[in-house]
Design an enzyme around this catalytic site. Structure first.
Site, PDB file in Angstrom:
ATOM      1  NE  ARG A 103     -18.447 -18.334 -12.146  1.00 54.76           N
ATOM      2  CZ  ARG A 103     -17.291 -18.637 -11.567  1.00 54.76           C
ATOM      3  NH1 ARG A 103     -16.827 -19.873 -11.621  1.00 54.76           N
ATOM      4  NH2 ARG A 103     -16.581 -17.719 -10.955  1.00 54.76           N
ATOM      5  CB  THR A 107     -26.189 -21.697  -8.853  1.00 54.11           C
ATOM      6  OG1 THR A 107     -26.136 -20.984 -10.107  1.00 54.11           O
ATOM      7  CG2 THR A 107     -27.410 -21.243  -8.070  1.00 54.11           C
ATOM      8  CG  ASP A 199     -13.283 -12.196 -14.507  1.00 53.79           C
ATOM      9  OD1 ASP A 199     -13.217 -12.064 -15.742  1.00 53.79           O
ATOM     10  OD2 ASP A 199     -14.358 -12.357 -13.907  1.00 53.79           O
ATOM     11  CG  ASP A 202     -13.564  -8.479 -14.837  1.00 53.96           C
ATOM     12  OD1 ASP A 202     -14.433  -8.014 -15.593  1.00 53.96           O
ATOM     13  OD2 ASP A 202     -13.812  -8.928 -13.707  1.00 53.96           O
TER      14      ASP A 202
END
Length: 208
Positions: A103, A107, A199, A202
Site C-alpha cells: 500500500r 495514496t 498493523d 507487523d
C-alpha cells in the site's frame, strides 16, 4: 449484491479480543489469527458442492460424498499468510496461490509486486484471504487479478473490516461474498481501521 457474513461464535469473538489487545505478543497473536482461520472455514465452505463416489469401508462398499471441485486459498501478502495454515488444516487438499500487494502510504492505493496461482484456479472455489479489510483497495486488486486468471467462484475472507471496505468490494465486485469476524466503526485519517487491531502484518511477524 454480495452477501456479508459476520461470525459471532463465542470462540471466534474470544480470539478476536486477544488479537485486538496491544499487549498480546507475536507468538500468541499469530496462533490466534491462525485459529480464527480454522474456525471460520466451516462457515465459509458451508455451501460447497459435493459429488457422490463409492468407497469401501472395512465392512462393505458404500456411497459417500467428496468435494466436487478444488479449493484455492489466495492470501494477500503478507498478512494473509497468517490465516492460511488454519484454513488448510480444515481443507488439507486446498491449493495455495499468492498475490503480493503493498500500500502506498500517501495514496493508500495498492501496487502489485507478485502473483502466482495454481492452474486449478479457473474452476475452483477461490478464498482470497486478508485479515484486514480497510479501504478495500487491496481486496479489489486481488479480486481483479484472480478474475484475470479465470476464477469465477470467489469469496473474500477476513477478520476485521469496516463499512468503507465492504462497500468498495460490493460496488466493484457484487458477485464476491464477504466473510468477516467484525465490521468496525470505520477508518481514521491515515486509513487504519478503528478500533481495529493495528498493523496485522507487523504484529504477525514481529516487525514493529
Amino acid at each position: 449484491m454480495s452477501k456479508v457474513v459476520v461470525f459471532d461464535h463465542p470462540l471466534i469473538q474470544h480470539k478476536l479480543t486477544i488479537i485486538r489487545d496491544k499487549n498480546t505478543n507475536t507468538k500468541t497473536f499469530r496462533e490466534n489469527v491462525n485459529e480464527i482461520g480454522s474456525l471460520v472455514t466451516y462457515e465459509i465452505t458451508r455451501d460447497l458442492q459435493t459429488k457422490e463416489i463409492e468407497v469401501e469401508t472395512p465392512i462393505t462398499k458404500t456411497k459417500a460424498r467428496v468435494l466436487a471441485k478444488d479449493v484455492v486459498i489466495v492470501p494477500i501478502l503478507r498478512a494473509g499468510l497468517g490465516m492460511v495454515d488454519g484454513i488448510q488444516n480444515v481443507i488439507p487438499t486446498a491449493k495455495i496461490g499468492h498475490i503480493g500487494l503493498y500500500r502506498d502510504e500517501t495514496t493508500l492505493r495498492p501496487t502489485k509486486y507478485y502473483s502466482k496461482f495454481p492452474i486449478e484456479i479457473k474452476d475452483a472455489t477461490v478464498l482470497i484471504v486478508d485479515p484486514m479489510l480497510a479501504t478495500g483497495h487491496s481486496a479489489i486488486a486481488a479480486i481483479e487479478e484472480v478474475k484475470a486468471h479465470g476464477a469465477k467462484d470467489i469469496r473474500f475472507v477476513g477478520i476485521v473490516g469496516c463499512p468503507e471496505g465492504v462497500k468498495e468490494i460490493q460496488d466493484h465486485h457484487p458477485d464476491v461474498d464477504i466473510y468477516m469476524v467484525s465490521i468496525d466503526e470505520g477508518l481514521n485519517e491515515v486509513g487504519y481501521i478503528v478500533p481495529g487491531l493495528g498493523d496485522c502484518g507487523d504484529r504477525l511477524f514481529g516487525t514493529k
